[in-house]
Design an enzyme around this catalytic site. Structure first.
Site, PDB file in Angstrom:
ATOM      1  N   GLY A  32      34.264  44.519   9.707  1.00  0.00           N
ATOM      2  CA  GLY A  32      34.520  45.921  10.056  1.00  0.00           C
ATOM      3  C   GLY A  32      33.225  46.704  10.188  1.00  0.00           C
ATOM      4  O   GLY A  32      32.277  46.467   9.452  1.00  0.00           O
ATOM      5  N   HIS A  40      23.230  52.693   6.744  1.00  0.00           N
ATOM      6  CA  HIS A  40      24.058  53.679   7.431  1.00  0.00           C
ATOM      7  C   HIS A  40      23.788  55.050   6.809  1.00  0.00           C
ATOM      8  O   HIS A  40      23.720  55.177   5.585  1.00  0.00           O
ATOM      9  CB  HIS A  40      25.538  53.297   7.279  1.00  0.00           C
ATOM     10  CG  HIS A  40      26.438  54.230   8.015  1.00  0.00           C
ATOM     11  ND1 HIS A  40      26.574  54.194   9.391  1.00  0.00           N
ATOM     12  CD2 HIS A  40      27.219  55.256   7.589  1.00  0.00           C
ATOM     13  CE1 HIS A  40      27.410  55.147   9.765  1.00  0.00           C
ATOM     14  NE2 HIS A  40      27.811  55.803   8.691  1.00  0.00           N
TER      15      HIS A  40
HETATM   16  C1  GRF Z   1      19.146  55.484  10.886  1.00  0.00           C
HETATM   17  O1  GRF Z   1      19.631  56.751  10.551  1.00  0.00           O
HETATM   18  C2  GRF Z   1      20.058  54.400  10.379  1.00  0.00           C
HETATM   19  O2  GRF Z   1      20.672  54.720   9.171  1.00  0.00           O
HETATM   20  C3  GRF Z   1      21.086  54.319  11.472  1.00  0.00           C
HETATM   21  O3  GRF Z   1      20.359  54.495  12.661  1.00  0.00           O
HETATM   22  C4  GRF Z   1      19.180  55.249  12.384  1.00  0.00           C
HETATM   23  C5  GRF Z   1      18.031  54.411  12.855  1.00  0.00           C
HETATM   24  O4  GRF Z   1      16.802  55.090  12.760  1.00  0.00           O
HETATM   25  N1  GRF Z   1      21.829  53.084  11.378  1.00  0.00           N
HETATM   26  P1  GRF Z   1      15.445  54.291  12.888  1.00  0.00           P
HETATM   27  O5  GRF Z   1      15.490  53.558  14.232  1.00  0.00           O
HETATM   28  O6  GRF Z   1      15.344  53.353  11.730  1.00  0.00           O
HETATM   29  O7  GRF Z   1      14.379  55.330  12.877  1.00  0.00           O
END
Ligand code: GRF
Length: 193
Positions: free
Chosen positions: A147, A113
């Site tokens: 969650g 995240h």
């Molecule tokens: C990333 O910023 C990740 O943290 C979030 O969604 C984005 C996905 O980017 N969960 P990618 O598809 O890995 O380039």
């Protein structure tokens, strides 16, 4: 030498984190292998990237299941089991999970995240951090629990917010750290299994 842990990466979009995990897995010393890249929609750009890298790329299209999210997850789970997958790495997988998949993969499903959780769970993390006048952003790898964006934190990387930062600039700098953090944290996690 022990066999590398079989990891499936679940994506919904471009899959740059997935690519970073693929690169890391090319190192013979890496304790995991990416055995499957799975998307919930056929337009996920990362599917082509995975295929080009010689990795099985599978779409379990959510549209085939209508509103029945659990039935969709049961199909995903069956595909994972059929391939002997041991760990799931969510990487930009943009669908909220039901208790079915969360429970089935408890302690073996990771997510990345783009914030320093528990701050800014959910969407628009960079915009909200900038609006709040934060001086620091970052990213978090955590175990998936019921969650959204909760669950035990396995690793974090911090990124300073610079004067003149825009969402795009900040997202780009955080993303570079995501790529490094996810590969390192996943390696450490599977070594501990
Ligand atoms: C990333 O910023 C990740 O943290 C979030 O969604 C984005 C996905 O980017 N969960 P990618 O598809 O890995 O380039």
């Amino acid at each position: 030498m022990t066999q590398p842990t079989k990891v499936a990466v679940l994506i919904s979009g471009r899959g740059s984190n997935m690519e970073a995990l693929l690169r890391a897995a090319q190192d013979p010393a890496c304790p995991f292998e990416i055995a499957l890249v799975l998307a919930n929609k056929p337009e996920a750009g990362g599917l082509a990237t995975a295929e080009a890298a010689g990795i099985e790329a599978l779409c379990v299209d959510q549209r085939a299941f209508g509103k029945d999210r659990e039935a969709h997850e049961r199909a995903i789970d069956a595909a994972l089991k059929a391939r002997g997958i041991q760990v799931i790495a969510l990487a930009g997988y943009m669908r909220i999970l039901t208790p079915f998949l969360v429970d089935a993969w408890e302690g073996r499903m990771l997510n990345i995240h783009p914030s320093l959780l528990p701050a800014y769970p959910g969407l628009d993390t960079h915009g909200r951090a900038l609006n709040a006048g934060e001086v620091e952003a970052g990213c978090t790898v955590h175990l998936v629990t019921a969650g959204v964006d909760e669950g035990p934190i396995l690793g974090q990387a911090r990124v300073p917010i610079l004067p003149g930062d825009t969402e795009a600039l900040l997202a780009q700098r955080v993303l570079q750290q995501e790529h490094r953090l996810y590969a390192a944290t996943l390696a450490e996690f599977v070594r501990g299994l």
